[in-house]
Design a protein around this motif. Structure first.
Motif, mmCIF file in Angstrom:
data_model
loop_
_atom_site.group_PDB
_atom_site.id
_atom_site.type_symbol
_atom_site.label_atom_id
_atom_site.label_comp_id
_atom_site.label_asym_id
_atom_site.label_seq_id
_atom_site.Cartn_x
_atom_site.Cartn_y
_atom_site.Cartn_z
ATOM 1 N N GLU A 120 0.807 -1.210 0.000
ATOM 2 C CA GLU A 120 0.000 0.000 0.000
ATOM 3 C C GLU A 120 0.850 1.275 0.000
ATOM 4 O O GLU A 120 0.476 2.280 -0.605
ATOM 5 C CB GLU A 120 -0.919 -0.025 1.225
ATOM 6 C CG GLU A 120 -1.922 1.087 1.287
ATOM 7 C CD GLU A 120 -2.872 0.933 2.463
ATOM 8 O OE1 GLU A 120 -3.378 1.974 2.933
ATOM 9 O OE2 GLU A 120 -3.112 -0.197 2.917
ATOM 10 N N PHE A 121 2.018 1.247 0.645
ATOM 11 C CA PHE A 121 2.777 2.477 0.859
ATOM 12 C C PHE A 121 4.092 2.564 0.090
ATOM 13 O O PHE A 121 4.733 3.613 0.101
ATOM 14 C CB PHE A 121 3.032 2.665 2.359
ATOM 15 C CG PHE A 121 1.801 3.094 3.105
ATOM 16 C CD1 PHE A 121 1.465 4.427 3.193
ATOM 17 C CD2 PHE A 121 0.971 2.153 3.700
ATOM 18 C CE1 PHE A 121 0.329 4.831 3.869
ATOM 19 C CE2 PHE A 121 -0.169 2.543 4.385
ATOM 20 C CZ PHE A 121 -0.492 3.881 4.459
ATOM 21 N N THR A 122 4.509 1.510 -0.585
ATOM 22 C CA THR A 122 5.802 1.525 -1.271
ATOM 23 C C THR A 122 5.870 2.594 -2.352
ATOM 24 O O THR A 122 6.861 3.310 -2.456
ATOM 25 C CB THR A 122 6.114 0.140 -1.862
ATOM 26 O OG1 THR A 122 6.207 -0.796 -0.787
ATOM 27 C CG2 THR A 122 7.408 0.147 -2.643
ATOM 28 N N LYS A 123 4.817 2.736 -3.172
ATOM 29 C CA LYS A 123 4.841 3.725 -4.261
ATOM 30 C C LYS A 123 5.006 5.139 -3.697
ATOM 31 O O LYS A 123 5.836 5.904 -4.176
ATOM 32 C CB LYS A 123 3.582 3.636 -5.109
ATOM 33 C CG LYS A 123 3.617 4.600 -6.293
ATOM 34 C CD LYS A 123 2.333 4.554 -7.077
ATOM 35 C CE LYS A 123 2.311 5.481 -8.268
ATOM 36 N NZ LYS A 123 2.980 6.734 -8.146
ATOM 37 N N ARG A 124 4.239 5.456 -2.664
ATOM 38 C CA ARG A 124 4.353 6.794 -2.064
ATOM 39 C C ARG A 124 5.737 7.012 -1.476
ATOM 40 O O ARG A 124 6.316 8.097 -1.608
ATOM 41 C CB ARG A 124 3.301 6.985 -0.966
ATOM 42 C CG ARG A 124 1.949 7.370 -1.499
ATOM 43 C CD ARG A 124 0.908 7.478 -0.415
ATOM 44 N NE ARG A 124 1.123 8.590 0.504
ATOM 45 C CZ ARG A 124 0.399 8.781 1.594
ATOM 46 N NH1 ARG A 124 -0.570 7.945 1.914
ATOM 47 N NH2 ARG A 124 0.657 9.806 2.389
ATOM 48 N N GLN A 125 6.280 5.989 -0.836
ATOM 49 C CA GLN A 125 7.610 6.105 -0.239
ATOM 50 C C GLN A 125 8.658 6.346 -1.327
ATOM 51 O O GLN A 125 9.539 7.199 -1.173
ATOM 52 C CB GLN A 125 7.932 4.840 0.554
ATOM 53 C CG GLN A 125 9.218 4.925 1.322
ATOM 54 C CD GLN A 125 9.434 3.680 2.175
ATOM 55 O OE1 GLN A 125 8.912 2.617 1.882
ATOM 56 N NE2 GLN A 125 10.212 3.831 3.226
ATOM 57 N N ASN A 126 8.536 5.617 -2.418
ATOM 58 C CA ASN A 126 9.476 5.808 -3.533
ATOM 59 C C ASN A 126 9.332 7.198 -4.148
ATOM 60 O O ASN A 126 10.335 7.832 -4.495
ATOM 61 C CB ASN A 126 9.282 4.732 -4.592
ATOM 62 C CG ASN A 126 9.718 3.365 -4.112
ATOM 63 O OD1 ASN A 126 10.502 3.243 -3.164
ATOM 64 N ND2 ASN A 126 9.209 2.334 -4.741
#
Length: 175
Positions: free
Chosen positions: A60-66
Motif C-alpha cells: 500500500e505504501f511503497t509507491k508513495r515512499q518511492n
C-alpha cells in the motif's frame, strides 16, 4: 545530600513495590489463581496475520515512499546545481530559485508528514484487527487451561506461564 535523599526514596519505593508484588503472588497462590503471560509484540511480529499485515502495508505504501524519495533526490540535485551556478547568476534569478527550492522542500516535508501519519494510522488499524483476534484466542486458551488471569508484558516470565507461542499457533490456524 539531596541525591542521597532521592536515592533513599527510590529504594524505599522499590522495596514497597516488591513487597506488594510478593504479597499479591502469595495471595494468588493461596487463592489458587492461575496466571499466564503473553508477549503481544511477539504476536504482532511473528504471527502469520502480522506478516500478512506487513505485506499489505508495504504494498500500500511503497509507491508513495518511492515518490517521496525521488522528490527528495530531485530537490537535493537542484540545490547542488544552484550552489554551483549561484556565482554566475544574477541576484534576482538566484533568489527566485532559492524560493522555489524552499517551497518544494516545504511541500516535500508536508507530504512526508502525511505519509507518516497515514502509515501510522493504517498500522494502528491493522494491529487492532490482530489484537481483536488475539484476544478471542487468549480467552479460548484461558478457558481451556482454566487460567484466571493473562497478563501482557511481564518483567519476568517462567516458560510454563508463557502462552505467546500458543497464541501465535492458534492465530496461524485461523482461516
Amino acid at each position: 545530600m539531596k541525591f542521597y535523599h532521592f536515592s533513599k526514596c527510590i529504594q524505599i519505593g522499590l522495596v514497597a513495590t516488591l513487597a506488594t508484588m510478593s504479597a499479591a503472588q502469595v495471595y494468588a497462590q493461596d487463592a489458587g489463581t492461575r496466571v499466564a503471560v503473553v508477549n503481544s509484540e511477539k504476536v504482532f511480529n511473528e504471527s502469520n496475520l502480522a506478516k500478512a499485515m506487513q505485506t499489505r502495508l508495504q504494498n500500500e505504501f511503497t509507491k508513495r515512499q518511492n515518490d517521496l524519495r525521488d522528490s527528495a533526490q530531485k530537490i537535493k540535485s537542484a540545490a547542488e546545481k544552484l550552489d554551483r551556478d549561484a556565482a554566475v547568476m544574477n541576484e534576482a534569478e538566484r533568489i527566485r530559485r532559492q524560493r522555489e527550492l524552499a517551497d518544494q522542500d516545504r511541500e516535500l516535508q508536508r507530504k512526508q508528514r502525511e505519509f507518516t501519519e497515514d502509515l501510522n494510522q493504517r498500522t494502528f488499524e491493522e494491529r487492532a484487527k490482530i489484537a481483536e483476534k488475539a484476544n478471542l484466542v487468549l480467552r479460548q486458551i484461558a478457558e481451556q487451561r482454566k487460567i484466571d488471569v493473562i497478563v501482557q508484558e511481564a518483567a519476568y516470565v517462567s516458560p510454563k506461564a508463557d502462552v505467546t507461542d500458543d497464541v501465535i499457533k492458534a492465530l496461524n490456524s485461523l482461516k
